[in-house]
Design a protein around this motif. Structure first.
Motif: not given
Lengths: 262, 163
Positions: A8-11, A26-29, A51-54, A111-115
Protein backbone atom coordinates in the motif's frame (compact mmCIF):
# COMPACT_ATOMS: atom_id res chain seq x y z
CA UNK A 1 -7.94 -16.95 -4.78
CA UNK A 2 -4.22 -17.54 -5.28
CA UNK A 3 -1.92 -15.68 -2.94
CA UNK A 4 0.04 -12.56 -3.76
CA UNK A 5 2.19 -9.90 -2.15
CA UNK A 6 0.28 -6.84 -0.97
CA UNK A 7 1.60 -3.28 -1.04
CA UNK A 8 0.00 0.00 0.00
CA UNK A 9 2.19 2.82 -1.31
CA UNK A 10 1.60 6.41 -0.21
CA UNK A 11 2.69 8.09 -3.44
CA UNK A 12 2.34 7.58 -7.18
CA UNK A 13 6.11 7.26 -7.64
CA UNK A 14 6.28 4.58 -4.99
CA UNK A 15 3.39 2.73 -6.65
CA UNK A 16 5.09 2.77 -10.04
CA UNK A 17 8.41 1.68 -8.55
CA UNK A 18 6.71 -1.25 -6.87
CA UNK A 19 5.07 -2.11 -10.16
CA UNK A 20 8.31 -2.01 -12.11
CA UNK A 21 10.04 -4.23 -9.56
CA UNK A 22 7.35 -6.92 -9.32
CA UNK A 23 6.95 -9.98 -11.47
CA UNK A 24 3.30 -9.80 -12.55
CA UNK A 25 1.66 -7.00 -10.57
CA UNK A 26 -1.75 -5.34 -10.73
CA UNK A 27 -2.89 -1.99 -9.41
CA UNK A 28 -5.89 -2.24 -7.07
CA UNK A 29 -8.47 0.55 -6.78
CA UNK A 30 -11.90 -0.45 -5.41
CA UNK A 31 -11.40 -4.07 -6.42
CA UNK A 32 -15.00 -4.63 -7.45
CA UNK A 33 -13.93 -6.36 -10.66
CA UNK A 34 -10.33 -7.28 -9.90
CA UNK A 35 -10.97 -9.17 -6.65
CA UNK A 36 -13.96 -10.98 -8.15
CA UNK A 37 -11.79 -12.06 -11.09
CA UNK A 38 -9.03 -13.19 -8.74
CA UNK A 39 -11.49 -15.20 -6.65
CA UNK A 40 -12.55 -17.01 -9.81
CA UNK A 41 -8.88 -17.56 -10.62
CA UNK A 42 -9.28 -15.79 -13.93
CA UNK A 43 -6.18 -13.83 -13.02
CA UNK A 44 -3.48 -14.38 -10.43
CA UNK A 45 -1.19 -11.37 -10.04
CA UNK A 46 2.05 -11.85 -8.11
CA UNK A 47 1.59 -8.50 -6.39
CA UNK A 48 -1.36 -6.23 -5.62
CA UNK A 49 -0.55 -2.55 -5.34
CA UNK A 50 -3.36 -0.79 -3.48
CA UNK A 51 -3.77 2.79 -4.70
CA UNK A 52 -6.26 3.93 -2.09
CA UNK A 53 -3.70 5.38 0.30
CA UNK A 54 -2.32 7.78 -2.31
CA UNK A 55 -3.57 11.24 -1.46
CA UNK A 56 -5.07 13.76 -3.90
CA UNK A 57 -6.64 11.12 -6.12
CA UNK A 58 -10.14 11.39 -4.71
CA UNK A 59 -11.07 15.01 -5.14
CA UNK A 60 -13.59 16.74 -7.38
CA UNK A 61 -13.02 20.31 -8.50
CA UNK A 62 -14.35 22.80 -11.01
CA UNK A 63 -12.08 25.17 -12.89
CA UNK A 64 -14.09 27.50 -15.12
CA UNK A 65 -15.95 25.06 -17.39
CA UNK A 66 -13.82 22.01 -16.67
CA UNK A 67 -14.79 19.43 -14.10
CA UNK A 68 -11.88 17.46 -12.71
CA UNK A 69 -12.65 14.14 -11.09
CA UNK A 70 -9.97 12.27 -9.13
CA UNK A 71 -9.59 8.70 -10.34
CA UNK A 72 -10.17 7.13 -6.92
CA UNK A 73 -13.53 8.81 -6.31
CA UNK A 74 -16.09 6.12 -5.58
CA UNK A 75 -19.31 5.93 -7.58
CA UNK A 76 -21.18 6.73 -4.36
CA UNK A 77 -19.13 9.83 -3.70
CA UNK A 78 -19.68 11.08 -7.25
CA UNK A 79 -23.41 10.39 -7.06
CA UNK A 80 -23.60 12.70 -4.04
CA UNK A 81 -21.03 15.29 -5.08
CA UNK A 82 -22.49 18.83 -5.02
CA UNK A 83 -20.51 20.18 -7.98
CA UNK A 84 -21.52 17.27 -10.21
CA UNK A 85 -25.15 17.43 -9.09
CA UNK A 86 -25.11 21.15 -9.83
CA UNK A 87 -23.30 21.09 -13.20
CA UNK A 88 -24.03 17.66 -14.77
CA UNK A 89 -26.86 16.22 -12.71
CA UNK A 90 -27.39 13.20 -14.93
CA UNK A 91 -23.75 12.21 -14.49
CA UNK A 92 -24.41 11.92 -10.75
CA UNK A 93 -27.48 9.86 -11.65
CA UNK A 94 -25.33 7.58 -13.80
CA UNK A 95 -23.05 6.99 -10.80
CA UNK A 96 -26.10 6.18 -8.68
CA UNK A 97 -27.16 3.44 -11.11
CA UNK A 98 -23.96 1.41 -11.10
CA UNK A 99 -24.14 -2.05 -9.49
CA UNK A 100 -25.68 -1.81 -6.02
CA UNK A 101 -25.06 0.48 -3.02
CA UNK A 102 -22.24 -1.66 -1.60
CA UNK A 103 -20.49 -1.83 -4.96
CA UNK A 104 -20.85 1.94 -5.39
CA UNK A 105 -19.15 2.51 -2.04
CA UNK A 106 -16.02 0.64 -3.14
CA UNK A 107 -15.89 0.89 -6.93
CA UNK A 108 -14.09 3.88 -8.45
CA UNK A 109 -14.40 5.85 -11.69
CA UNK A 110 -10.71 5.33 -12.49
CA UNK A 111 -10.98 1.60 -11.92
CA UNK A 112 -14.06 1.38 -14.12
CA UNK A 113 -12.43 3.28 -16.97
CA UNK A 114 -9.12 1.41 -16.74
CA UNK A 115 -10.98 -1.89 -16.73
CA UNK A 116 -12.86 -0.82 -19.88
CA UNK A 117 -15.72 -3.26 -19.50
CA UNK A 118 -17.79 -2.80 -22.66
CA UNK A 119 -21.01 -2.88 -20.61
CA UNK A 120 -19.84 -0.44 -17.91
CA UNK A 121 -21.54 2.97 -17.63
CA UNK A 122 -18.67 5.46 -17.24
CA UNK A 123 -16.95 4.68 -20.57
CA UNK A 124 -20.02 5.73 -22.61
CA UNK A 125 -20.29 8.98 -20.65
CA UNK A 126 -16.58 9.71 -20.98
CA UNK A 127 -16.76 9.07 -24.71
CA UNK A 128 -19.83 11.29 -25.24
CA UNK A 129 -18.54 14.18 -23.11
CA UNK A 130 -15.63 16.36 -24.22
CA UNK A 131 -13.08 14.87 -21.88
CA UNK A 132 -9.56 13.67 -21.37
CA UNK A 133 -7.93 11.10 -19.15
CA UNK A 134 -4.96 12.34 -17.14
CA UNK A 135 -2.37 9.77 -16.08
CA UNK A 136 0.87 9.98 -14.12
CA UNK A 137 2.74 10.53 -17.38
CA UNK A 138 0.45 12.06 -20.04
CA UNK A 139 -2.96 13.27 -21.17
CA UNK A 140 -5.05 10.92 -23.29
CA UNK A 141 -8.00 12.10 -25.37
CA UNK A 142 -11.25 10.28 -24.63
CA UNK A 143 -11.53 9.35 -28.32
CA UNK A 144 -8.27 7.40 -28.20
CA UNK A 145 -8.59 5.84 -24.77
CA UNK A 146 -10.86 2.81 -25.23
CA UNK A 147 -9.14 0.48 -27.68
CA UNK A 148 -11.11 -2.75 -27.27
CA UNK A 149 -12.82 -5.16 -24.93
CA UNK A 150 -11.08 -4.65 -21.54
CA UNK A 151 -8.34 -2.84 -23.50
CA UNK A 152 -7.22 0.78 -23.20
CA UNK A 153 -4.34 2.88 -24.39
CA UNK A 154 -2.82 2.74 -20.87
CA UNK A 155 0.64 1.24 -20.46
CA UNK A 156 0.85 -1.53 -17.86
CA UNK A 157 2.58 0.68 -15.33
CA UNK A 158 0.50 3.78 -16.00
CA UNK A 159 -2.00 5.13 -13.45
CA UNK A 160 -5.03 7.31 -14.17
CA UNK A 161 -4.94 10.27 -11.79
CA UNK A 162 -8.00 12.21 -12.94
CA UNK A 163 -10.59 12.69 -15.63
CA UNK A 164 -11.30 16.18 -16.98
CA UNK A 165 -14.71 16.88 -18.43
CA UNK A 166 -15.90 20.03 -20.16
CA UNK A 167 -19.32 20.95 -18.79
CA UNK A 168 -21.88 20.30 -21.57
CA UNK A 169 -25.05 22.24 -22.28
CA UNK A 170 -26.92 19.00 -21.83
CA UNK A 171 -26.02 15.45 -20.81
CA UNK A 172 -28.02 12.34 -20.15
CA UNK A 173 -27.43 8.61 -19.88
CA UNK A 174 -29.98 5.87 -20.03
CA UNK A 175 -29.51 2.13 -19.96
CA UNK A 176 -31.50 -1.03 -19.96
CA UNK A 177 -29.71 -2.75 -17.09
CA UNK A 178 -29.26 -6.46 -16.79
CA UNK A 179 -31.56 -7.16 -13.82
CA UNK A 180 -28.93 -9.21 -11.98
CA UNK A 181 -25.69 -7.33 -12.57
CA UNK A 182 -27.03 -3.84 -13.46
CA UNK A 183 -24.51 -3.75 -16.28
CA UNK A 184 -25.92 -2.18 -19.43
CA UNK A 185 -27.51 -4.49 -21.98
CA UNK A 186 -27.45 -1.25 -23.93
CA UNK A 187 -26.60 2.18 -22.57
CA UNK A 188 -26.82 5.47 -24.44
CA UNK A 189 -24.98 8.63 -23.37
CA UNK A 190 -25.72 11.93 -25.12
CA UNK A 191 -23.72 15.10 -24.60
CA UNK A 192 -24.63 18.39 -26.28
CA UNK A 193 -22.25 21.34 -26.69
CA UNK A 194 -24.01 24.07 -28.67
CA UNK A 195 -24.97 22.32 -31.90
CA UNK A 196 -22.41 19.61 -31.47
CA UNK A 197 -24.02 16.37 -30.24
CA UNK A 198 -22.18 13.18 -29.33
CA UNK A 199 -24.05 9.92 -28.87
CA UNK A 200 -22.01 7.13 -27.26
CA UNK A 201 -23.17 3.56 -26.80
CA UNK A 202 -22.17 1.03 -24.15
CA UNK A 203 -23.13 -2.62 -23.67
CA UNK A 204 -23.90 -3.18 -27.32
CA UNK A 205 -20.50 -4.01 -28.76
CA UNK A 206 -17.02 -5.17 -27.73
CA UNK A 207 -16.14 -1.61 -26.80
CA UNK A 208 -18.06 1.63 -26.23
CA UNK A 209 -18.45 3.56 -29.48
CA UNK A 210 -19.84 6.76 -30.98
CA UNK A 211 -23.04 6.34 -33.03
CA UNK A 212 -21.83 8.56 -35.88
CA UNK A 213 -24.98 8.80 -38.00
CA UNK A 214 -27.23 9.62 -35.04
CA UNK A 215 -24.68 12.12 -33.67
CA UNK A 216 -24.47 13.89 -37.04
CA UNK A 217 -28.23 14.04 -37.43
CA UNK A 218 -28.83 15.31 -33.89
CA UNK A 219 -26.11 17.94 -34.33
CA UNK A 220 -28.24 19.47 -37.10
CA UNK A 221 -31.64 18.70 -35.69
CA UNK A 222 -32.00 17.63 -32.05
CA UNK A 223 -35.28 15.78 -32.43
CA UNK A 224 -36.36 12.18 -32.34
CA UNK A 225 -37.05 11.81 -36.06
CA UNK A 226 -33.42 10.78 -36.57
CA UNK A 227 -32.86 7.86 -39.00
CA UNK A 228 -33.51 4.55 -37.24
CA UNK A 229 -31.52 1.31 -37.21
CA UNK A 230 -28.36 2.99 -38.45
CA UNK A 231 -26.09 0.71 -36.44
CA UNK A 232 -25.42 -2.51 -38.35
CA UNK A 233 -26.50 -5.49 -36.28
CA UNK A 234 -23.46 -7.44 -37.43
CA UNK A 235 -21.37 -5.06 -35.34
CA UNK A 236 -23.34 -5.69 -32.14
CA UNK A 237 -23.26 -8.35 -29.43
CA UNK A 238 -25.61 -11.27 -29.58
CA UNK A 239 -25.85 -13.20 -26.29
CA UNK A 240 -28.25 -14.77 -23.79
CA UNK A 241 -29.37 -11.33 -22.62
CA UNK A 242 -30.37 -9.86 -25.96
CA UNK A 243 -30.14 -10.46 -29.70
CA UNK A 244 -28.20 -8.03 -31.88
CA UNK A 245 -31.45 -6.89 -33.47
CA UNK A 246 -32.92 -6.12 -30.06
CA UNK A 247 -29.83 -4.07 -29.24
CA UNK A 248 -30.14 -2.12 -32.52
CA UNK A 249 -33.68 -1.23 -31.52
CA UNK A 250 -32.71 -0.39 -27.92
CA UNK A 251 -30.19 2.17 -29.14
CA UNK A 252 -32.97 4.04 -30.94
CA UNK A 253 -35.45 3.67 -28.09
CA UNK A 254 -33.07 4.93 -25.40
CA UNK A 255 -31.90 7.79 -27.64
CA UNK A 256 -35.53 8.87 -28.12
CA UNK A 257 -36.17 8.68 -24.37
CA UNK A 258 -33.26 11.02 -23.77
CA UNK A 259 -34.38 13.49 -26.47
CA UNK A 260 -37.93 13.50 -25.12
CA UNK A 261 -36.60 14.21 -21.63
CA UNK A 262 -34.19 16.96 -22.66
CA UNK B 1 4.19 -14.84 -0.35
CA UNK B 2 4.85 -12.56 2.56
CA UNK B 3 2.52 -12.37 5.51
CA UNK B 4 1.55 -8.85 6.38
CA UNK B 5 0.75 -7.25 9.70
CA UNK B 6 -2.65 -5.62 9.94
CA UNK B 7 -4.29 -3.54 12.64
CA UNK B 8 -8.05 -3.56 12.45
CA UNK B 9 -10.85 -2.57 14.82
CA UNK B 10 -13.82 -4.88 14.76
CA UNK B 11 -16.84 -4.20 16.92
CA UNK B 12 -14.83 -1.65 18.92
CA UNK B 13 -12.11 -4.18 19.71
CA UNK B 14 -8.59 -3.71 18.35
CA UNK B 15 -6.81 -6.62 16.67
CA UNK B 16 -3.26 -6.82 15.38
CA UNK B 17 -2.60 -9.93 13.34
CA UNK B 18 -0.20 -11.33 10.80
CA UNK B 19 -2.29 -12.53 7.90
CA UNK B 20 -1.88 -13.93 4.41
CA UNK B 21 -2.49 -11.10 1.92
CA UNK B 22 -5.30 -13.03 0.22
CA UNK B 23 -7.44 -13.15 3.40
CA UNK B 24 -10.92 -11.87 2.67
CA UNK B 25 -12.65 -9.89 5.40
CA UNK B 26 -15.53 -12.37 5.63
CA UNK B 27 -13.13 -15.29 6.16
CA UNK B 28 -11.21 -13.33 8.77
CA UNK B 29 -14.43 -12.54 10.65
CA UNK B 30 -15.76 -16.08 10.54
CA UNK B 31 -12.66 -18.27 10.71
CA UNK B 32 -10.24 -16.16 12.70
CA UNK B 33 -12.57 -14.30 15.07
CA UNK B 34 -15.50 -16.73 15.14
CA UNK B 35 -17.97 -13.99 14.23
CA UNK B 36 -20.27 -16.23 12.21
CA UNK B 37 -23.21 -13.83 12.11
CA UNK B 38 -21.80 -12.50 8.84
CA UNK B 39 -22.87 -15.08 6.27
CA UNK B 40 -21.38 -16.33 3.03
CA UNK B 41 -24.17 -16.77 0.51
CA UNK B 42 -22.86 -16.53 -3.02
CA UNK B 43 -19.25 -15.46 -2.43
CA UNK B 44 -19.46 -13.58 -5.75
CA UNK B 45 -20.67 -10.17 -4.55
CA UNK B 46 -24.29 -10.75 -5.60
CA UNK B 47 -26.31 -11.74 -2.53
CA UNK B 48 -25.29 -9.33 0.24
CA UNK B 49 -25.48 -11.90 3.08
CA UNK B 50 -21.95 -10.81 4.07
CA UNK B 51 -22.67 -7.08 4.54
CA UNK B 52 -20.77 -5.33 7.32
CA UNK B 53 -20.52 -1.65 8.19
CA UNK B 54 -17.45 0.38 7.24
CA UNK B 55 -17.64 4.13 7.93
CA UNK B 56 -21.36 3.69 8.64
CA UNK B 57 -21.89 2.19 5.17
CA UNK B 58 -22.65 -1.41 4.25
CA UNK B 59 -19.98 -3.14 2.17
CA UNK B 60 -19.68 -6.74 1.05
CA UNK B 61 -17.09 -8.48 3.19
CA UNK B 62 -16.63 -11.23 0.59
CA UNK B 63 -15.21 -8.68 -1.82
CA UNK B 64 -12.64 -6.85 0.27
CA UNK B 65 -9.29 -7.94 1.65
CA UNK B 66 -8.39 -7.43 5.29
CA UNK B 67 -5.17 -5.93 3.89
CA UNK B 68 -7.21 -3.09 2.38
CA UNK B 69 -8.65 -2.23 5.81
CA UNK B 70 -5.46 -1.60 7.76
CA UNK B 71 -6.14 0.82 10.65
CA UNK B 72 -9.82 0.93 9.80
CA UNK B 73 -12.99 0.00 11.62
CA UNK B 74 -15.67 -2.58 10.90
CA UNK B 75 -18.97 -3.30 12.63
CA UNK B 76 -20.70 -6.66 12.27
CA UNK B 77 -24.20 -7.84 13.15
CA UNK B 78 -22.89 -9.12 16.50
CA UNK B 79 -22.31 -5.58 17.70
CA UNK B 80 -25.82 -4.26 17.15
CA UNK B 81 -27.41 -5.68 20.26
CA UNK B 82 -26.59 -3.65 23.37
CA UNK B 83 -27.26 -4.61 27.00
CA UNK B 84 -29.39 -7.56 25.96
CA UNK B 85 -31.58 -5.28 23.90
CA UNK B 86 -31.97 -5.67 20.18
CA UNK B 87 -31.05 -2.82 17.84
CA UNK B 88 -34.25 -1.07 16.63
CA UNK B 89 -33.71 -2.51 13.14
CA UNK B 90 -33.36 -6.04 14.52
CA UNK B 91 -36.44 -5.51 16.63
CA UNK B 92 -38.39 -4.27 13.61
CA UNK B 93 -37.47 -7.43 11.68
CA UNK B 94 -38.75 -9.52 14.58
CA UNK B 95 -41.98 -7.53 14.91
CA UNK B 96 -42.77 -7.71 11.20
CA UNK B 97 -41.80 -11.29 10.47
CA UNK B 98 -38.98 -9.84 8.33
CA UNK B 99 -37.25 -13.20 8.07
CA UNK B 100 -38.16 -16.70 7.07
CA UNK B 101 -35.09 -18.93 6.95
CA UNK B 102 -32.99 -16.05 8.25
CA UNK B 103 -29.91 -16.63 6.12
CA UNK B 104 -30.03 -13.25 4.36
CA UNK B 105 -31.15 -11.39 7.49
CA UNK B 106 -27.78 -10.17 8.85
CA UNK B 107 -27.00 -8.68 5.45
CA UNK B 108 -30.48 -7.18 5.12
CA UNK B 109 -30.18 -5.55 8.54
CA UNK B 110 -26.71 -4.12 7.86
CA UNK B 111 -27.92 -2.72 4.52
CA UNK B 112 -31.02 -1.30 6.20
CA UNK B 113 -28.93 0.50 8.84
CA UNK B 114 -26.61 1.80 6.12
CA UNK B 115 -29.64 3.15 4.25
CA UNK B 116 -31.00 4.91 7.33
CA UNK B 117 -27.55 6.40 8.00
CA UNK B 118 -27.77 8.02 4.55
CA UNK B 119 -31.47 8.76 4.49
CA UNK B 120 -33.31 8.85 7.80
CA UNK B 121 -36.73 8.89 6.21
CA UNK B 122 -36.64 6.41 3.31
CA UNK B 123 -39.69 5.79 1.14
CA UNK B 124 -40.70 2.30 0.07
CA UNK B 125 -39.07 3.03 -3.30
CA UNK B 126 -35.82 4.13 -1.61
CA UNK B 127 -35.79 0.92 0.40
CA UNK B 128 -36.39 -1.29 -2.64
CA UNK B 129 -33.66 0.49 -4.59
CA UNK B 130 -31.22 0.20 -1.69
CA UNK B 131 -31.79 -3.55 -1.45
CA UNK B 132 -30.53 -4.07 -5.01
CA UNK B 133 -27.48 -5.77 -3.55
CA UNK B 134 -29.31 -8.07 -1.13
CA UNK B 135 -31.05 -11.28 -2.15
CA UNK B 136 -33.65 -13.22 -0.14
CA UNK B 137 -34.12 -16.69 -1.62
CA UNK B 138 -37.27 -17.14 0.48
CA UNK B 139 -38.48 -14.08 -1.46
CA UNK B 140 -39.85 -12.56 1.73
CA UNK B 141 -39.33 -9.03 0.49
CA UNK B 142 -42.71 -7.58 1.50
CA UNK B 143 -42.07 -8.10 5.18
CA UNK B 144 -38.45 -7.05 4.85
CA UNK B 145 -39.61 -3.72 3.41
CA UNK B 146 -42.18 -3.35 6.21
CA UNK B 147 -39.50 -4.12 8.77
CA UNK B 148 -37.13 -1.52 7.38
CA UNK B 149 -39.88 1.12 7.28
CA UNK B 150 -40.53 0.52 10.98
CA UNK B 151 -36.84 0.17 11.85
CA UNK B 152 -36.05 3.48 10.15
CA UNK B 153 -38.67 5.25 12.29
CA UNK B 154 -37.34 3.63 15.46
CA UNK B 155 -33.75 4.55 14.62
CA UNK B 156 -34.54 8.26 14.46
CA UNK B 157 -33.51 8.60 18.07
CA UNK B 158 -30.28 6.65 17.93
CA UNK B 159 -29.67 4.47 20.94
CA UNK B 160 -26.08 3.73 20.05
CA UNK B 161 -23.65 6.07 18.43
CA UNK B 162 -21.24 3.85 16.55
CA UNK B 163 -23.50 2.63 13.75
Amino acid sequence: MYNFNFHSPGTLDEAINLYNNSEDPKFLAGGMTLLASMKQRLISPSDLIDLRNISNLSEVSLNDKVLKIGSLCSHFKLSRNEIINDKIKNLAKLADGIGDPAVRKMGTIGGSIANSDPAADWPAAILALKSQIITNSRIISNKDFFTGMFETLLEDNEIITSIEIEIPDYFNYKKLPNPASRYAIVGVAIAKYGNNVNVAISGASHTPFIAETISDYLSNNFSNDFPEKTIAKDDLNEDIHASAEYRVNLIDVLTKQIINES
Amino acid sequence: MHEISVKITINQKDYERNIQPNTLLVDFLREELGLTGTHVGCDTSQCGACMVLHNKSAIKSCSILVAQLNKQEITTIENLQKDNELHPMQNAFRNNHGLQCGFCTPGMIMSAISLVNENSNPSEKDIRKYLEGNLCRCTGYQNIIKSIEEGAKDMKEPRITNV
